[in-house]
Design a protein around this motif. Structure first.
Motif, PDB file in Angstrom:
ATOM      1  N   LEU A  12      -6.853  -3.903  -3.621  1.00 20.45           N
ATOM      2  CA  LEU A  12      -7.571  -2.690  -3.232  1.00 20.45           C
ATOM      3  C   LEU A  12      -6.773  -1.435  -3.581  1.00 20.45           C
ATOM      4  CD1 LEU A  12      -9.039  -3.894   0.172  1.00 20.45           C
ATOM      5  CD2 LEU A  12     -10.283  -3.509  -1.970  1.00 20.45           C
ATOM      6  N   SER A  13      -5.467  -1.475  -3.428  1.00 21.16           N
ATOM      7  CA  SER A  13      -4.635  -0.319  -3.792  1.00 21.16           C
ATOM      8  C   SER A  13      -4.749  -0.013  -5.276  1.00 21.16           C
ATOM      9  CB  SER A  13      -3.175  -0.579  -3.413  1.00 21.16           C
ATOM     10  OG  SER A  13      -3.026  -0.681  -2.019  1.00 21.16           O
ATOM     11  N   ASN A  14      -4.660  -1.049  -6.101  1.00 18.99           N
ATOM     12  CA  ASN A  14      -4.795  -0.847  -7.543  1.00 18.99           C
ATOM     13  C   ASN A  14      -6.188  -0.352  -7.908  1.00 18.99           C
ATOM     14  OD1 ASN A  14      -2.435  -1.691  -9.404  1.00 18.99           O
ATOM     15  ND2 ASN A  14      -2.374  -3.180  -7.745  1.00 18.99           N
ATOM     16  N   THR A  15      -7.202  -0.871  -7.241  1.00 18.54           N
ATOM     17  CA  THR A  15      -8.577  -0.448  -7.525  1.00 18.54           C
ATOM     18  C   THR A  15      -8.780   1.006  -7.139  1.00 18.54           C
ATOM     19  OG1 THR A  15      -9.350  -2.712  -7.197  1.00 18.54           O
ATOM     20  CG2 THR A  15     -11.003  -0.973  -7.108  1.00 18.54           C
ATOM     21  N   GLU A  64       9.720 -13.825  -5.009  1.00 19.00           N
ATOM     22  CA  GLU A  64       8.993 -14.906  -5.681  1.00 19.00           C
ATOM     23  C   GLU A  64       7.999 -15.502  -4.705  1.00 19.00           C
ATOM     24  OE1 GLU A  64      11.233 -17.897  -7.715  1.00 19.00           O
ATOM     25  OE2 GLU A  64      12.711 -16.446  -8.414  1.00 19.00           O
ATOM     26  N   THR A  65       6.812 -15.737  -5.170  1.00 23.06           N
ATOM     27  CA  THR A  65       5.773 -16.361  -4.359  1.00 23.06           C
ATOM     28  C   THR A  65       4.741 -16.964  -5.303  1.00 23.06           C
ATOM     29  OG1 THR A  65       4.254 -15.974  -2.514  1.00 23.06           O
ATOM     30  CG2 THR A  65       4.343 -14.297  -4.182  1.00 23.06           C
ATOM     31  N   PRO A  66       3.936 -17.877  -4.830  1.00 22.95           N
ATOM     32  CA  PRO A  66       2.889 -18.419  -5.698  1.00 22.95           C
ATOM     33  C   PRO A  66       1.906 -17.326  -6.132  1.00 22.95           C
ATOM     34  CG  PRO A  66       3.137 -19.756  -3.703  1.00 22.95           C
ATOM     35  CD  PRO A  66       3.966 -18.521  -3.512  1.00 22.95           C
ATOM     36  N   ALA A  67       1.382 -17.481  -7.328  1.00 21.70           N
ATOM     37  CA  ALA A  67       0.384 -16.544  -7.836  1.00 21.70           C
ATOM     38  C   ALA A  67      -0.961 -16.822  -7.167  1.00 21.70           C
ATOM     39  CB  ALA A  67       0.255 -16.679  -9.353  1.00 21.70           C
ATOM     40  N   LEU A  68      -1.736 -15.773  -7.027  1.00 19.80           N
ATOM     41  CA  LEU A  68      -3.059 -15.869  -6.411  1.00 19.80           C
ATOM     42  C   LEU A  68      -4.150 -15.934  -7.480  1.00 19.80           C
ATOM     43  CD1 LEU A  68      -2.566 -13.216  -3.604  1.00 19.80           C
ATOM     44  CD2 LEU A  68      -2.823 -15.677  -3.278  1.00 19.80           C
ATOM     45  N   LYS A  69      -5.113 -16.753  -7.247  1.00 22.99           N
ATOM     46  CA  LYS A  69      -6.275 -16.838  -8.119  1.00 22.99           C
ATOM     47  C   LYS A  69      -7.225 -15.704  -7.764  1.00 22.99           C
ATOM     48  CE  LYS A  69      -5.717 -21.598  -9.224  1.00 22.99           C
ATOM     49  NZ  LYS A  69      -4.783 -21.342 -10.245  1.00 22.99           N
ATOM     50  N   PRO A  70      -8.070 -15.217  -8.577  1.00 24.83           N
ATOM     51  CA  PRO A  70      -8.430 -15.809  -9.860  1.00 24.83           C
ATOM     52  C   PRO A  70      -7.600 -15.282 -11.032  1.00 24.83           C
ATOM     53  CG  PRO A  70      -9.980 -14.062  -9.360  1.00 24.83           C
ATOM     54  CD  PRO A  70      -9.014 -14.142  -8.207  1.00 24.83           C
ATOM     55  N   LYS A  71      -6.759 -14.280 -10.813  1.00 21.70           N
ATOM     56  CA  LYS A  71      -6.040 -13.675 -11.944  1.00 21.70           C
ATOM     57  C   LYS A  71      -4.625 -14.197 -12.114  1.00 21.70           C
ATOM     58  CE  LYS A  71      -8.952  -9.752 -12.359  1.00 21.70           C
ATOM     59  NZ  LYS A  71      -9.113  -8.436 -12.860  1.00 21.70           N
ATOM     60  N   ASP A  72      -4.197 -15.110 -11.245  1.00 21.43           N
ATOM     61  CA  ASP A  72      -2.866 -15.713 -11.331  1.00 21.43           C
ATOM     62  C   ASP A  72      -1.744 -14.682 -11.354  1.00 21.43           C
ATOM     63  OD1 ASP A  72      -3.683 -18.433 -11.251  1.00 21.43           O
ATOM     64  OD2 ASP A  72      -4.314 -18.276 -13.351  1.00 21.43           O
ATOM     65  N   VAL A  73      -1.786 -13.758 -10.400  1.00 20.15           N
ATOM     66  CA  VAL A  73      -0.718 -12.772 -10.234  1.00 20.15           C
ATOM     67  C   VAL A  73      -0.271 -12.782  -8.774  1.00 20.15           C
ATOM     68  CG1 VAL A  73      -1.399 -11.260 -12.143  1.00 20.15           C
ATOM     69  CG2 VAL A  73      -2.365 -10.888  -9.884  1.00 20.15           C
ATOM     70  N   THR A  74       0.961 -12.374  -8.565  1.00 21.38           N
ATOM     71  CA  THR A  74       1.495 -12.302  -7.205  1.00 21.38           C
ATOM     72  C   THR A  74       1.287 -10.893  -6.648  1.00 21.38           C
ATOM     73  OG1 THR A  74       3.704 -11.550  -7.847  1.00 21.38           O
ATOM     74  CG2 THR A  74       3.306 -13.955  -7.863  1.00 21.38           C
ATOM     75  N   GLY A  99       3.570  -9.057  -5.554  1.00 22.56           N
ATOM     76  CA  GLY A  99       4.670  -8.270  -6.129  1.00 22.56           C
ATOM     77  C   GLY A  99       4.349  -7.767  -7.523  1.00 22.56           C
ATOM     78  N   GLN A 100       3.712  -8.603  -8.338  1.00 22.37           N
ATOM     79  CA  GLN A 100       3.309  -8.169  -9.677  1.00 22.37           C
ATOM     80  C   GLN A 100       2.259  -7.064  -9.587  1.00 22.37           C
ATOM     81  OE1 GLN A 100       2.202 -12.103 -11.014  1.00 22.37           O
ATOM     82  NE2 GLN A 100       4.012 -12.259 -12.333  1.00 22.37           N
ATOM     83  N   MET A 101       1.352  -7.204  -8.607  1.00 22.36           N
ATOM     84  CA  MET A 101       0.335  -6.162  -8.428  1.00 22.36           C
ATOM     85  C   MET A 101       0.961  -4.862  -7.952  1.00 22.36           C
ATOM     86  SD  MET A 101      -2.997  -8.153  -6.907  1.00 22.36           S
ATOM     87  CE  MET A 101      -2.302  -9.600  -6.092  1.00 22.36           C
ATOM     88  N   LEU A 126       2.661   0.787  -9.348  1.00 21.11           N
ATOM     89  CA  LEU A 126       3.695   1.772  -9.667  1.00 21.11           C
ATOM     90  C   LEU A 126       3.529   2.304 -11.087  1.00 21.11           C
ATOM     91  CD1 LEU A 126       6.774   0.008  -8.009  1.00 21.11           C
ATOM     92  CD2 LEU A 126       5.497   1.979  -7.120  1.00 21.11           C
ATOM     93  N   LYS A 127       3.146   1.428 -12.014  1.00 14.85           N
ATOM     94  CA  LYS A 127       2.924   1.855 -13.400  1.00 14.85           C
ATOM     95  C   LYS A 127       1.738   2.803 -13.515  1.00 14.85           C
ATOM     96  CE  LYS A 127       4.993  -2.157 -15.605  1.00 14.85           C
ATOM     97  NZ  LYS A 127       4.778  -3.404 -16.331  1.00 14.85           N
ATOM     98  N   GLN A 128       0.790   2.706 -12.584  1.00 11.96           N
ATOM     99  CA  GLN A 128      -0.379   3.594 -12.573  1.00 11.96           C
ATOM    100  C   GLN A 128      -0.082   4.920 -11.878  1.00 11.96           C
ATOM    101  OE1 GLN A 128      -4.451   1.971 -11.830  1.00 11.96           O
ATOM    102  NE2 GLN A 128      -3.288   0.228 -11.042  1.00 11.96           N
ATOM    103  N   GLY A 129       1.139   5.083 -11.388  1.00 11.35           N
ATOM    104  CA  GLY A 129       1.492   6.330 -10.707  1.00 11.35           C
ATOM    105  C   GLY A 129       1.499   6.229  -9.198  1.00 11.35           C
TER     106      GLY A 129
END
Length: 147
Positions: free
Chosen positions: A51-54, A79-89, A91-93, A98-101
């Motif tokens: 939701l933050s990224n959206t 480190e943690t398991p990736a979440l479906k459906p996009k297979d990202v954690t 932390g990666q999100m 941060l890259k979006q500002g």
């Protein structure tokens, strides 16, 4: 009989008009948000980051406060398991946000009550200070979400 009916109709329109104007004026009016994340639940952390990224993609300035176990998202070693459906954690999100500002900070209590230091945090993550965070929470133009 027609005059009182017309008067009632006019009064109803006048009474309801401010609500319509107010509702329309709020469309897209939230320009900045504060997301407070303290849950240790992987899915809750993931949804908060989705939701933050959206919101950032929709033009909002997003500020994230990470407290308690959620502060771990900001660690370089996270480190943690990736979440479906996009297979990202989560932390990666967070890094994507941060890259979006977006801005992210761990709460002021996180580092002193853990085995970590500021050097353990990913680039771009700071430490929140209570006066700054209270100011954001009290800002009527900023919407606050908690997870």
């Amino acid at each position: 009989m027609i005059k009182p009916l017309k008067a009632l109709a006019a009064a109803t329109l006048i009474a309801v008009a401010p609500f319509g104007v107010q509702a329309d004026s709020h469309k897209g009016a939230v320009e900045e948000v504060l997301v407070i994340l303290s849950s240790d639940s992987l899915q809750t952390q993931g949804m908060a980051m989705v939701l933050s990224n959206t919101m950032a993609q929709q033009g909002a300035k997003v500020n994230v406060l990470l407290c308690d176990k959620a502060g771990d998202l900001a660690l370089k070693s996270y480190e943690t398991p990736a979440l479906k459906p996009k297979d990202v954690t989560p932390g990666q999100m967070l890094r994507g946000l941060l890259k979006q500002g977006g801005q992210a900070k761990v709460c002021a209590l996180y580092l002193p009550n853990s085995d970590y230091s500021q050097d353990d945090l990913i680039d771009g993550v700071g430490v929140a200070m209570p006066p700054e965070m209270a100011g954001q929470m009290l800002n009527p133009k900023m919407r606050t979400f908690t997870f």
